[in-house]
Design an enzyme around this catalytic site. Structure first.
Site, mmCIF file in Angstrom:
data_model
loop_
_atom_site.group_PDB
_atom_site.id
_atom_site.type_symbol
_atom_site.label_atom_id
_atom_site.label_comp_id
_atom_site.label_asym_id
_atom_site.label_seq_id
_atom_site.Cartn_x
_atom_site.Cartn_y
_atom_site.Cartn_z
ATOM 1 N N ASP A 107 21.177 21.663 74.101
ATOM 2 C CA ASP A 107 19.957 21.237 74.595
ATOM 3 C C ASP A 107 20.030 21.260 76.053
ATOM 4 O O ASP A 107 19.785 20.074 76.534
ATOM 5 C CB ASP A 107 19.363 20.135 73.922
ATOM 6 N N ILE A 108 20.449 22.409 76.662
ATOM 7 C CA ILE A 108 20.616 22.110 78.064
ATOM 8 C C ILE A 108 19.389 22.643 78.692
ATOM 9 O O ILE A 108 18.987 23.931 78.518
ATOM 10 C CB ILE A 108 21.726 23.266 78.573
ATOM 11 N N GLU A 109 18.829 22.006 79.554
ATOM 12 C CA GLU A 109 17.591 22.333 80.176
ATOM 13 C C GLU A 109 17.444 22.071 81.753
ATOM 14 O O GLU A 109 18.198 21.674 82.231
ATOM 15 C CB GLU A 109 16.217 21.420 79.703
ATOM 16 N N ASN A 110 16.491 22.871 82.427
ATOM 17 C CA ASN A 110 16.139 22.808 83.914
ATOM 18 C C ASN A 110 17.340 23.471 84.393
ATOM 19 O O ASN A 110 17.635 22.671 85.778
ATOM 20 C CB ASN A 110 15.669 21.508 84.209
#
Length: 546
Positions: A145-148
């Site tokens: 869940d790697i975001e931005n």
């Protein structure tokens, strides 16, 4: 025909002859005729809020719904290496495995771009650390869940997922949470996710079809309007197989008031219900977005409240959130687009009634009368196999008695029988060609699986009793009781030791297939309900496949 099907055939010939098995309905034989799995659609949820000591109870509230739970065990340190969270408890993992659920922690950068970039740049070492942590802690895989993180990292991120898939055993899960992309944008951090390439190297993509409105958003609006969600799915299925798409649904809302700094702050659906109650708020349902909107006012003299540690000051509040109606509309899309299933952010935020309907709607069975019913899981298993249908799109009638016509229908469905052209013989006088089950009754008869009560009568609406079912199924399965039939039967006050059904009832009971009532009776002459039949099928399945 395999061994399991032979056992089913033998069982059904005996049962059907006396009308003791029923599966379809007398008025709606085509609600959901075929399905591939008794398990239904895949369901996962994230674990983030609340004490780790409460995680097991959080999961237990969902009953049998969840296949995978994803706790926040994996964090990223400043140098891009793995940090195990203090929330990791071996006892929780053991608890979940005992319940038949997988524990697949998610790796998060907490929306911190620098941390996400460091992790991806450090991917080879990070992957090795993740693989070791999974093995050391008896976990069942990893959800990323790697975001931005900027789209410039797109290929590197895909490479990181591929590394994990190559190093983690195939029996374990590698999944990726991806931002919703309803417009198909190729810019900004949303473009980090190469859906097509990621799907090829992972078990599924968990599409985060929420945060349509977001923290700091100046304009009040839905967290996940139905058009936003559906467009996100439509884009996803152009990029990846539908059976690798998991629809993410929110268990939270966002609120706005006169404090601009609080615009779009999150609030759980569970907490919001309490706030509406406390401050006598009102709720309207927005038809365009298919989302509920709550409004309430906190006066200076009202009792204080807080959300995630933030005090709610006096003023007028507008909250867009999710309720039963809006979630059901989203869950219907899983069946509409034949997706793998659903995920949710996150456990302990949902309202208390969420799990009453969740599995039904995500599996595509909209039976309002099955919500909170004791046989819901069994009915879902039978419905997903295509063995039992509802009497209408929104009703199953689990407490209705079973009939012989329904018995013929289940035989045909379980065995996958098809009517052969020109092979249909003369109809029974009480089953005209206009009867809903005429085709199935004739097919079952011509296959030698069921006969009438006389040469020209079938009695399609005749009901079956509990003792008839016990006798015939015990014969079909060649069951014996652990004790003598008479001795075991004495446990039921209304089943005399010498009665014709006592031995069969004892055998069924000792094999865990039937139960008596709390007062020690069995009710041998009572009819068998549709819900009870679904439960019996679930219990008998292991014996039937031996």
């Amino acid at each position: 025909m395999n061994k399991a099907k032979n056992r089913w055939s033998k069982c059904l010939i005996i049962l059907a002859a006396a009308g003791l098995l029923t599966m379809a309905t007398s008025s709606e034989p085509s609600v959901k005729a075929e399905a591939s799995s008794s398990q239904g659609k895949f369901t996962m949820s994230y674990l983030f809020f609340g004490s780790p000591n409460s995680y097991t109870s959080q999961v237990d509230k969902s009953g049998q719904t969840l296949d995978v739970v994803s706790p926040s065990y994996f964090n990223i340190q400043a140098d891009g290496s793995l940090q195990l969270s203090d929330s990791l408890q071996p006892s929780f993992i053991t608890d979940m495995h005992a319940r038949g659920k997988k524990v697949v922690p998610f790796l998060s950068n907490d929306f911190d771009r620098t941390l996400g970039e460091k992790a991806i740049d450090n991917r080879e070492a990070l992957v090795n650390q993740i693989v070791k942590a999974i093995e050391d802690n008896k976990l069942d895989g990893i959800n990323l869940d790697i975001e931005n993180v900027d789209a410039a990292y797109r290929d590197k991120y895909t490479d990181m997922v591929k590394m994990l898939r190559d190093k983690i055993p195939s029996r374990m899960e590698v999944s990726v949470a991806v931002a919703a992309n309803p417009t198909g944008t190729t810019k900004s951090w949303i473009a980090l996710y190469d859906y097509k390439a990621l799907a090829a190297v992972s078990d599924y993509l968990m599409v985060m079809a929420y945060d349509e409105s977001y923290p700091g958003d100046p304009t009040p609006g839905p967290v996940a309007s139905l058009p936003f969600v559906e467009k996100s799915i439509q884009y996803a299925v152009t990029q990846a197989p539908a059976d690798k798409i998991v629809l993410g649904v929110p268990f939270y809302g966002r609120y706005w008031n006169q404090d601009a700094a609080a615009n779009g702050s999150g609030v759980s659906d569970q907490t919001l219900m309490n706030l509406i109650d406390m401050y006598k708020g009102t709720v309207r349902y927005d038809a365009i977005s298919q989302s509920p909107v709550a409004t309430f006012t906190i006066s200076p003299t009202d009792a204080e409240s807080s959300v995630y540690g933030n005090k709610l000051g006096p003023g007028d509040y507008t909250v867009w959130f999710e309720n039963e109606q809006s979630l059901k509309e989203k869950l219907k899309l899983v069946d509409k687009y034949n997706l793998k299933g659903t995920g949710s952010w996150s456990l302990n935020q949902e309202s208390s009634d969420t799990w009453d309907y969740y599995s039904l709607w995500s599996d595509g069975f909209y039976f309002a009368d099955m919500q909170k019913h004791w046989a819901q899981a069994d009915v879902l298993a039978a419905a997903n196999r295509g063995w039992m249908l509802g009497i209408a799109a929104d009703r199953f009638e689990p407490d209705a008695a079973l009939t012989r016509a329904e018995a013929a229908t289940i035989i045909v469905r379980v065995l996958g029988l098809k009517a052969e052209a020109g092979a249909i013989g003369a109809s029974f006088s009480d089953v005209p060609a206009t009867h809903w089950a005429w085709q199935d009754i004739q097919t079952a008869k011509m296959s030698g699986l069921i006969q009438g009560i006389s040469s020209d009568r079938f009695a399609p609406d005749q009901i079956m009793t509990r003792e008839q079912m016990s006798v015939l199924l015990s014969r079909a399965l060649k069951l014996t009781s652990q004790a003598s039939g008479g001795a075991a039967a004495k446990g039921f006050t209304d089943v005399p030791a010498g009665s014709w059904s006592a031995e069969a009832i004892a055998a069924m009971s000792s094999n865990g297939l039937v139960n008596g009532y709390a007062d020690g009776t069995f009710h041998p002459s009572a009819s068998l309900t549709r819900g009870e039949m679904a439960a019996l099928l679930s219990r008998a399945q292991p014996l039937l496949t031996k």
